[in-house]
Write a protein that holds these residues in place. Structure first.
Motif, PDB file in Angstrom:
ATOM      1  N   LEU A 142      -8.135   1.266  -0.206  1.00  0.00           N
ATOM      2  CA  LEU A 142      -9.014   0.826   0.806  1.00  0.00           C
ATOM      3  C   LEU A 142      -9.025   0.413   2.369  1.00  0.00           C
ATOM      4  CD1 LEU A 142      -6.186  -1.809  -1.046  1.00  0.00           C
ATOM      5  CD2 LEU A 142      -8.584  -1.915  -1.822  1.00  0.00           C
ATOM      6  N   LEU A 143      -8.174   1.670   2.716  1.00  0.00           N
ATOM      7  CA  LEU A 143      -8.561   1.932   3.676  1.00  0.00           C
ATOM      8  C   LEU A 143      -8.599   3.814   3.189  1.00  0.00           C
ATOM      9  CD1 LEU A 143      -8.530   1.343   6.452  1.00  0.00           C
ATOM     10  CD2 LEU A 143      -5.744   2.265   6.551  1.00  0.00           C
ATOM     11  N   VAL A 144     -10.199   4.772   4.417  1.00  0.00           N
ATOM     12  CA  VAL A 144     -10.321   5.701   4.484  1.00  0.00           C
ATOM     13  C   VAL A 144     -10.232   6.283   5.844  1.00  0.00           C
ATOM     14  CG1 VAL A 144     -11.702   7.760   4.277  1.00  0.00           C
ATOM     15  CG2 VAL A 144     -11.503   5.820   2.440  1.00  0.00           C
ATOM     16  N   VAL A 145      -9.358   6.863   6.733  1.00  0.00           N
ATOM     17  CA  VAL A 145      -9.186   7.566   7.989  1.00  0.00           C
ATOM     18  C   VAL A 145      -9.408   9.310   7.968  1.00  0.00           C
ATOM     19  CG1 VAL A 145      -7.781   7.965  10.087  1.00  0.00           C
ATOM     20  CG2 VAL A 145      -7.339   5.790   8.129  1.00  0.00           C
ATOM     21  N   ALA A 199     -11.263  13.242   9.391  1.00  0.00           N
ATOM     22  CA  ALA A 199     -11.612  13.005  10.919  1.00  0.00           C
ATOM     23  C   ALA A 199     -13.031  14.417  10.216  1.00  0.00           C
ATOM     24  CB  ALA A 199     -11.165  13.494  11.754  1.00  0.00           C
ATOM     25  N   GLN A 200     -13.844  15.360  10.108  1.00  0.00           N
ATOM     26  CA  GLN A 200     -15.110  15.644  10.564  1.00  0.00           C
ATOM     27  C   GLN A 200     -15.268  17.446  10.970  1.00  0.00           C
ATOM     28  OE1 GLN A 200     -18.247  13.359   9.065  1.00  0.00           O
ATOM     29  NE2 GLN A 200     -17.978  14.083   7.411  1.00  0.00           N
ATOM     30  N   GLY A 201     -14.927  18.292   9.982  1.00  0.00           N
ATOM     31  CA  GLY A 201     -15.085  20.006  10.913  1.00  0.00           C
ATOM     32  C   GLY A 201     -15.198  20.299  12.643  1.00  0.00           C
ATOM     33  N   ASN A 202     -15.237  19.941  13.338  1.00  0.00           N
ATOM     34  CA  ASN A 202     -14.964  20.794  14.823  1.00  0.00           C
ATOM     35  C   ASN A 202     -14.575  19.739  15.616  1.00  0.00           C
ATOM     36  OD1 ASN A 202     -14.409  22.853  14.374  1.00  0.00           O
ATOM     37  ND2 ASN A 202     -16.519  23.879  14.567  1.00  0.00           N
ATOM     38  N   SER A 203     -14.807  18.135  15.033  1.00  0.00           N
ATOM     39  CA  SER A 203     -14.209  17.223  15.606  1.00  0.00           C
ATOM     40  C   SER A 203     -13.416  16.641  15.985  1.00  0.00           C
ATOM     41  CB  SER A 203     -15.672  15.624  15.804  1.00  0.00           C
ATOM     42  OG  SER A 203     -15.717  14.751  16.415  1.00  0.00           O
ATOM     43  N   SER A 204     -12.857  16.270  17.053  1.00  0.00           N
ATOM     44  CA  SER A 204     -11.761  15.265  16.633  1.00  0.00           C
ATOM     45  C   SER A 204     -11.901  13.852  16.669  1.00  0.00           C
ATOM     46  CB  SER A 204     -10.765  15.901  18.306  1.00  0.00           C
ATOM     47  OG  SER A 204     -11.544  15.275  19.411  1.00  0.00           O
ATOM     48  N   ARG A 205     -12.839  13.378  17.030  1.00  0.00           N
ATOM     49  CA  ARG A 205     -13.041  12.150  16.549  1.00  0.00           C
ATOM     50  C   ARG A 205     -12.688  11.356  14.800  1.00  0.00           C
ATOM     51  NH1 ARG A 205     -18.293  10.753  15.160  1.00  0.00           N
ATOM     52  NH2 ARG A 205     -18.400   9.619  13.883  1.00  0.00           N
ATOM     53  N   VAL A 206     -12.554  10.185  14.517  1.00  0.00           N
ATOM     54  CA  VAL A 206     -11.231   9.688  13.498  1.00  0.00           C
ATOM     55  C   VAL A 206     -12.073   8.085  13.095  1.00  0.00           C
ATOM     56  CG1 VAL A 206      -9.438   8.945  12.544  1.00  0.00           C
ATOM     57  CG2 VAL A 206      -9.007  10.849  14.517  1.00  0.00           C
ATOM     58  N   ASP A 207     -12.530   8.723  11.643  1.00  0.00           N
ATOM     59  CA  ASP A 207     -13.553   7.612  11.917  1.00  0.00           C
ATOM     60  C   ASP A 207     -11.958   6.357  10.676  1.00  0.00           C
ATOM     61  OD1 ASP A 207     -15.800   7.973  13.125  1.00  0.00           O
ATOM     62  OD2 ASP A 207     -15.905   9.990  10.922  1.00  0.00           O
ATOM     63  N   VAL A 208     -12.675   5.645  10.350  1.00  0.00           N
ATOM     64  CA  VAL A 208     -11.505   4.453   9.688  1.00  0.00           C
ATOM     65  C   VAL A 208     -12.916   3.540   8.978  1.00  0.00           C
ATOM     66  CG1 VAL A 208      -9.819   3.360   9.906  1.00  0.00           C
ATOM     67  CG2 VAL A 208     -10.460   4.849  11.450  1.00  0.00           C
ATOM     68  N   THR A 250     -13.464  17.863   5.753  1.00  0.00           N
ATOM     69  CA  THR A 250     -12.866  16.462   6.278  1.00  0.00           C
ATOM     70  C   THR A 250     -11.573  16.351   5.854  1.00  0.00           C
ATOM     71  OG1 THR A 250     -15.620  15.883   5.803  1.00  0.00           O
ATOM     72  CG2 THR A 250     -13.985  14.116   5.241  1.00  0.00           C
ATOM     73  N   PRO A 251     -10.269  16.171   6.408  1.00  0.00           N
ATOM     74  CA  PRO A 251      -8.811  15.706   5.666  1.00  0.00           C
ATOM     75  C   PRO A 251      -8.797  14.774   6.237  1.00  0.00           C
ATOM     76  CG  PRO A 251      -9.211  16.966   8.000  1.00  0.00           C
ATOM     77  CD  PRO A 251     -10.486  17.365   7.675  1.00  0.00           C
ATOM     78  N   ARG A 252      -8.503  13.994   5.314  1.00  0.00           N
ATOM     79  CA  ARG A 252      -8.202  12.954   5.585  1.00  0.00           C
ATOM     80  C   ARG A 252      -6.978  12.274   4.638  1.00  0.00           C
ATOM     81  NH1 ARG A 252     -12.610  10.085   0.722  1.00  0.00           N
ATOM     82  NH2 ARG A 252     -12.016  11.582  -0.904  1.00  0.00           N
ATOM     83  N   PHE A 253      -6.570  10.768   4.480  1.00  0.00           N
ATOM     84  CA  PHE A 253      -5.813   9.700   4.055  1.00  0.00           C
ATOM     85  C   PHE A 253      -6.466   9.257   4.188  1.00  0.00           C
ATOM     86  CE2 PHE A 253      -4.095   8.620   8.001  1.00  0.00           C
ATOM     87  CZ  PHE A 253      -4.326   7.317   8.189  1.00  0.00           C
ATOM     88  N   LEU A 254      -5.698   8.180   2.083  1.00  0.00           N
ATOM     89  CA  LEU A 254      -6.063   7.093   2.229  1.00  0.00           C
ATOM     90  C   LEU A 254      -4.982   6.022   2.116  1.00  0.00           C
ATOM     91  CD1 LEU A 254      -7.608   8.169  -0.925  1.00  0.00           C
ATOM     92  CD2 LEU A 254      -8.960   7.747   0.973  1.00  0.00           C
ATOM     93  N   TYR A 294       0.618  -1.196   0.104  1.00  0.00           N
ATOM     94  CA  TYR A 294      -0.528   0.304  -0.547  1.00  0.00           C
ATOM     95  C   TYR A 294       1.281   1.791  -0.484  1.00  0.00           C
ATOM     96  CZ  TYR A 294      -2.883  -3.971   2.079  1.00  0.00           C
ATOM     97  OH  TYR A 294      -3.527  -5.250   1.944  1.00  0.00           O
ATOM     98  N   GLN A 295      -0.037   2.393  -0.595  1.00  0.00           N
ATOM     99  CA  GLN A 295       1.079   3.795  -0.500  1.00  0.00           C
ATOM    100  C   GLN A 295      -0.016   4.945  -0.119  1.00  0.00           C
ATOM    101  OE1 GLN A 295       2.490   5.623  -4.152  1.00  0.00           O
ATOM    102  NE2 GLN A 295       1.115   4.313  -4.843  1.00  0.00           N
ATOM    103  N   MET A 296       0.555   5.673   0.876  1.00  0.00           N
ATOM    104  CA  MET A 296      -0.681   6.313   1.167  1.00  0.00           C
ATOM    105  C   MET A 296      -0.784   8.055   0.258  1.00  0.00           C
ATOM    106  SD  MET A 296       0.232   7.824   5.354  1.00  0.00           S
ATOM    107  CE  MET A 296      -0.524   9.202   5.760  1.00  0.00           C
ATOM    108  N   ALA A 297      -2.256   8.627   0.094  1.00  0.00           N
ATOM    109  CA  ALA A 297      -2.365   9.013  -0.548  1.00  0.00           C
ATOM    110  C   ALA A 297      -3.199   9.753   0.968  1.00  0.00           C
ATOM    111  CB  ALA A 297      -3.893   9.089  -1.467  1.00  0.00           C
ATOM    112  N   ASN A 298      -2.423  11.381   1.137  1.00  0.00           N
ATOM    113  CA  ASN A 298      -2.258  12.351   1.978  1.00  0.00           C
ATOM    114  C   ASN A 298      -3.570  13.403   1.226  1.00  0.00           C
ATOM    115  OD1 ASN A 298      -2.034  11.755   4.167  1.00  0.00           O
ATOM    116  ND2 ASN A 298       0.132  12.589   3.925  1.00  0.00           N
ATOM    117  N   GLU A 299      -4.851  13.912   1.666  1.00  0.00           N
ATOM    118  CA  GLU A 299      -5.756  14.810   1.647  1.00  0.00           C
ATOM    119  C   GLU A 299      -6.317  15.470   2.751  1.00  0.00           C
ATOM    120  OE1 GLU A 299      -8.808  12.412  -0.564  1.00  0.00           O
ATOM    121  OE2 GLU A 299      -7.582  11.938  -2.014  1.00  0.00           O
ATOM    122  N   LEU A 300      -4.796  16.383   3.543  1.00  0.00           N
ATOM    123  CA  LEU A 300      -5.584  17.051   4.506  1.00  0.00           C
ATOM    124  C   LEU A 300      -6.014  18.219   4.689  1.00  0.00           C
ATOM    125  CD1 LEU A 300      -2.184  15.138   6.623  1.00  0.00           C
ATOM    126  CD2 LEU A 300      -4.552  14.932   6.825  1.00  0.00           C
TER     127      LEU A 300
END
Length: 135
Positions: free
Chosen positions: A90-93, A95-104, A74-78, A62-68
């Motif tokens: 194959l993986l999305v990590v 978080a959204q808005g003013n929440s520090s909760r990270v979804d995977v 919705t900053p994320r990386f793939l 795998y390789q990482m694609a940053n979309e911070l």
């Protein structure tokens, strides 16, 4: 006398022209990072260090694609296939808005590697940048 009148007229004309110009229309620059971006920066740095830069065998495919720098809030990386950067994530990590909760989520979470990914992300989100859980 003529020179002083000319200087006054030129100065007045310059002032009049300057006052006619509209002020620049600029949008205010945000003064700080959102909670989502702060959380994702922390997680993304650790993920890159521990999974990709360390050449961890479990992540060699795998390789990482940053979309911070997402303007959608919705900053994320793939994680994508190493040989097909434009492939389906194959993986999305994220978080959204003013929440520090990270979804995977994504297909890798259903693999045996999913448990490790989940524990790594939880550890990094909690502020521990270590690459492996300590006993």
């Amino acid at each position: 006398m003529i020179k002083s009148k000319t200087i006054v007229l030129v100065a007045a004309a310059g002032f009049a022209l300057a006052s006619c110009q509209s002020s620049p229309k600029s949008t205010p620059v945000p003064s700080g990072k959102s909670a989502a971006l702060l959380a994702m920066e922390q997680v993304a740095i650790s993920a890159h260090k521990c999974w990709i830069a360390s050449k961890d065998p479990a992540f060699k495919e795998y390789q990482m694609a940053n979309e911070l720098n997402s303007y959608s809030g919705t900053p994320r990386f793939l994680l994508v296939p190493a040989k097909h950067y434009g492939g389906k994530p194959l993986l999305v990590v994220q978080a959204q808005g003013n929440s520090s909760r990270v979804d995977v989520f994504g297909p890798l979470m259903n693999d045996p590697l999913g448990a490790r990914i989940g524990s790594d992300i939880a550890r990094w989100q909690a502020g521990n940048p270590a690459c492996a859980a300590t006993a």
